[in-house]
Design a protein around this motif. Structure first.
Motif, PDB file in Angstrom:
ATOM      1  N   PHE A  62      -7.343   3.004  -5.941  1.00  0.00           N
ATOM      2  CA  PHE A  62      -5.897   3.176  -6.012  1.00  0.00           C
ATOM      3  C   PHE A  62      -5.310   3.440  -4.631  1.00  0.00           C
ATOM      4  N   SER A  63      -5.983   4.242  -3.817  1.00  0.00           N
ATOM      5  CA  SER A  63      -5.453   4.511  -2.480  1.00  0.00           C
ATOM      6  C   SER A  63      -5.494   3.260  -1.618  1.00  0.00           C
ATOM      7  N   ALA A  64      -6.537   2.456  -1.754  1.00  0.00           N
ATOM      8  CA  ALA A  64      -6.595   1.203  -0.991  1.00  0.00           C
ATOM      9  C   ALA A  64      -5.481   0.254  -1.418  1.00  0.00           C
ATOM     10  N   ALA A  65      -5.232   0.157  -2.706  1.00  0.00           N
ATOM     11  CA  ALA A  65      -4.161  -0.718  -3.192  1.00  0.00           C
ATOM     12  C   ALA A  65      -2.795  -0.180  -2.798  1.00  0.00           C
ATOM     13  N   SER A  66      -2.627   1.130  -2.805  1.00  0.00           N
ATOM     14  CA  SER A  66      -1.334   1.713  -2.438  1.00  0.00           C
ATOM     15  C   SER A  66      -1.022   1.510  -0.961  1.00  0.00           C
ATOM     16  N   PHE A  67      -2.030   1.395  -0.128  1.00  0.00           N
ATOM     17  CA  PHE A  67      -1.796   1.064   1.277  1.00  0.00           C
ATOM     18  C   PHE A  67      -1.583  -0.437   1.467  1.00  0.00           C
ATOM     19  N   ALA A  68      -2.286  -1.258   0.694  1.00  0.00           N
ATOM     20  CA  ALA A  68      -2.254  -2.704   0.899  1.00  0.00           C
ATOM     21  C   ALA A  68      -0.995  -3.362   0.343  1.00  0.00           C
ATOM     22  N   ILE A  69      -0.511  -2.922  -0.799  1.00  0.00           N
ATOM     23  CA  ILE A  69       0.630  -3.590  -1.429  1.00  0.00           C
ATOM     24  C   ILE A  69       1.901  -3.495  -0.579  1.00  0.00           C
ATOM     25  N   PRO A  70       2.264  -2.347  -0.021  1.00  0.00           N
ATOM     26  CA  PRO A  70       3.439  -2.340   0.860  1.00  0.00           C
ATOM     27  C   PRO A  70       3.231  -3.159   2.128  1.00  0.00           C
ATOM     28  N   ALA A  71       2.004  -3.182   2.636  1.00  0.00           N
ATOM     29  CA  ALA A  71       1.748  -3.994   3.829  1.00  0.00           C
ATOM     30  C   ALA A  71       1.929  -5.478   3.523  1.00  0.00           C
ATOM     31  N   ILE A  72       1.482  -5.911   2.361  1.00  0.00           N
ATOM     32  CA  ILE A  72       1.683  -7.301   1.955  1.00  0.00           C
ATOM     33  C   ILE A  72       3.173  -7.585   1.796  1.00  0.00           C
ATOM     34  N   GLY A  73       3.900  -6.657   1.183  1.00  0.00           N
ATOM     35  CA  GLY A  73       5.343  -6.835   1.041  1.00  0.00           C
ATOM     36  C   GLY A  73       6.046  -6.920   2.377  1.00  0.00           C
ATOM     37  N   LEU A  74       5.599  -6.151   3.343  1.00  0.00           N
ATOM     38  CA  LEU A  74       6.216  -6.183   4.668  1.00  0.00           C
ATOM     39  C   LEU A  74       5.902  -7.483   5.400  1.00  0.00           C
ATOM     40  N   PHE A  75       4.648  -7.912   5.377  1.00  0.00           N
ATOM     41  CA  PHE A  75       4.261  -9.113   6.110  1.00  0.00           C
ATOM     42  C   PHE A  75       4.746 -10.395   5.440  1.00  0.00           C
ATOM     43  N   VAL A  76       4.741 -10.447   4.123  1.00  0.00           N
ATOM     44  CA  VAL A  76       5.104 -11.675   3.423  1.00  0.00           C
ATOM     45  C   VAL A  76       6.603 -11.775   3.208  1.00  0.00           C
ATOM     46  N   GLY A  78       8.994  -9.297   4.242  1.00  0.00           N
ATOM     47  CA  GLY A  78       9.800  -8.639   5.259  1.00  0.00           C
ATOM     48  C   GLY A  78      10.652  -7.507   4.731  1.00  0.00           C
ATOM     49  N   THR A  79      10.265  -6.924   3.625  1.00  0.00           N
ATOM     50  CA  THR A  79      11.036  -5.829   3.044  1.00  0.00           C
ATOM     51  C   THR A  79      10.234  -4.537   3.077  1.00  0.00           C
ATOM     52  N   THR A  80      10.956  -3.435   3.162  1.00  0.00           N
ATOM     53  CA  THR A  80      10.301  -2.126   3.166  1.00  0.00           C
ATOM     54  C   THR A  80      10.677  -1.316   1.929  1.00  0.00           C
ATOM     55  N   ASP A  81      11.150  -1.977   0.892  1.00  0.00           N
ATOM     56  CA  ASP A  81      11.537  -1.284  -0.340  1.00  0.00           C
ATOM     57  C   ASP A  81      10.326  -0.632  -0.998  1.00  0.00           C
ATOM     58  N   GLY A  82      10.444   0.629  -1.311  1.00  0.00           N
ATOM     59  CA  GLY A  82       9.385   1.350  -2.006  1.00  0.00           C
ATOM     60  C   GLY A  82       8.196   1.698  -1.137  1.00  0.00           C
ATOM     61  N   MET A  83       8.301   1.514   0.158  1.00  0.00           N
ATOM     62  CA  MET A  83       7.158   1.771   1.030  1.00  0.00           C
ATOM     63  C   MET A  83       6.849   3.266   1.118  1.00  0.00           C
ATOM     64  N   GLY A  84       7.869   4.109   1.127  1.00  0.00           N
ATOM     65  CA  GLY A  84       7.643   5.549   1.219  1.00  0.00           C
ATOM     66  C   GLY A  84       6.941   6.105  -0.003  1.00  0.00           C
ATOM     67  N   THR A  85       7.335   5.624  -1.180  1.00  0.00           N
ATOM     68  CA  THR A  85       6.703   6.086  -2.419  1.00  0.00           C
ATOM     69  C   THR A  85       5.250   5.646  -2.482  1.00  0.00           C
ATOM     70  N   ASN A  86       4.996   4.396  -2.120  1.00  0.00           N
ATOM     71  CA  ASN A  86       3.610   3.921  -2.122  1.00  0.00           C
ATOM     72  C   ASN A  86       2.765   4.656  -1.095  1.00  0.00           C
ATOM     73  N   PHE A  87       3.345   4.971   0.050  1.00  0.00           N
ATOM     74  CA  PHE A  87       2.602   5.696   1.072  1.00  0.00           C
ATOM     75  C   PHE A  87       2.255   7.103   0.596  1.00  0.00           C
ATOM     76  N   LEU A  88       3.199   7.765  -0.058  1.00  0.00           N
ATOM     77  CA  LEU A  88       2.925   9.102  -0.590  1.00  0.00           C
ATOM     78  C   LEU A  88       1.833   9.049  -1.654  1.00  0.00           C
ATOM     79  N   ALA A  89       1.904   8.060  -2.554  1.00  0.00           N
ATOM     80  CA  ALA A  89       0.869   7.916  -3.581  1.00  0.00           C
ATOM     81  C   ALA A  89      -0.485   7.623  -2.953  1.00  0.00           C
ATOM     82  N   ALA A  90      -0.492   6.818  -1.885  1.00  0.00           N
ATOM     83  CA  ALA A  90      -1.753   6.484  -1.223  1.00  0.00           C
ATOM     84  C   ALA A  90      -2.357   7.704  -0.544  1.00  0.00           C
ATOM     85  N   VAL A  91      -1.529   8.526   0.080  1.00  0.00           N
ATOM     86  CA  VAL A  91      -2.047   9.722   0.754  1.00  0.00           C
ATOM     87  C   VAL A  91      -2.610  10.711  -0.267  1.00  0.00           C
TER      88      VAL A  91
END
Length: 110
Positions: A62-76, A78-91
């Motif tokens: 779950f932590s690996a996916a929570s880090f990877a999904i926002p990164a994919i959203g950013l690179f593919v 170009g949006t940062t929506d929900g990145m803070g929530t996913n980062f908190l869940a990943a930590v």
């Protein structure tokens, strides 16, 4: 019969596929008695042991996916929506994974 250094004889358009499928079948499902099953003496099959392994594995994945999904959203996209929530869940999940690893919830080789 071809040796290790030789290629198998191919006599037609479908023969290479047949040779490949035959070798793949023998690799995936070898004949009975061709290899011995390894036994693991310290496998925990109790309910508590299974729960411990599940907590260790699921928190790590779950932590690996929570880090990877926002990164994919950013690179593919170009949006940062929900990145803070996913980062908190990943930590939080990575912290749980660290605690589970330090308490040896996972396999002994990890």
């Amino acid at each position: 019969m071809a040796t290790i250094n030789e290629s198998p004889r191919v006599d037609g358009p479908g023969s290479a596929a047949v040779v490949f499928l035959r070798r793949a079948w023998k690799f995936l499902w070898p004949p009975d008695g061709s290899f011995a099953a390894e036994t693991v003496p310290d496998v925990e099959l109790t309910l508590v042991g299974r729960i411990r392994k599940f907590v260790w594995l699921s928190s790590g994945l779950f932590s690996a996916a929570s880090f990877a999904i926002p990164a994919i959203g950013l690179f593919v996209y170009g949006t940062t929506d929900g990145m803070g929530t996913n980062f908190l869940a990943a930590v939080v999940s990575a912290s749980l994974f660290g605690v589970a690893s330090s308490l040896h919830f996972g396999p002994n080789e990890a």
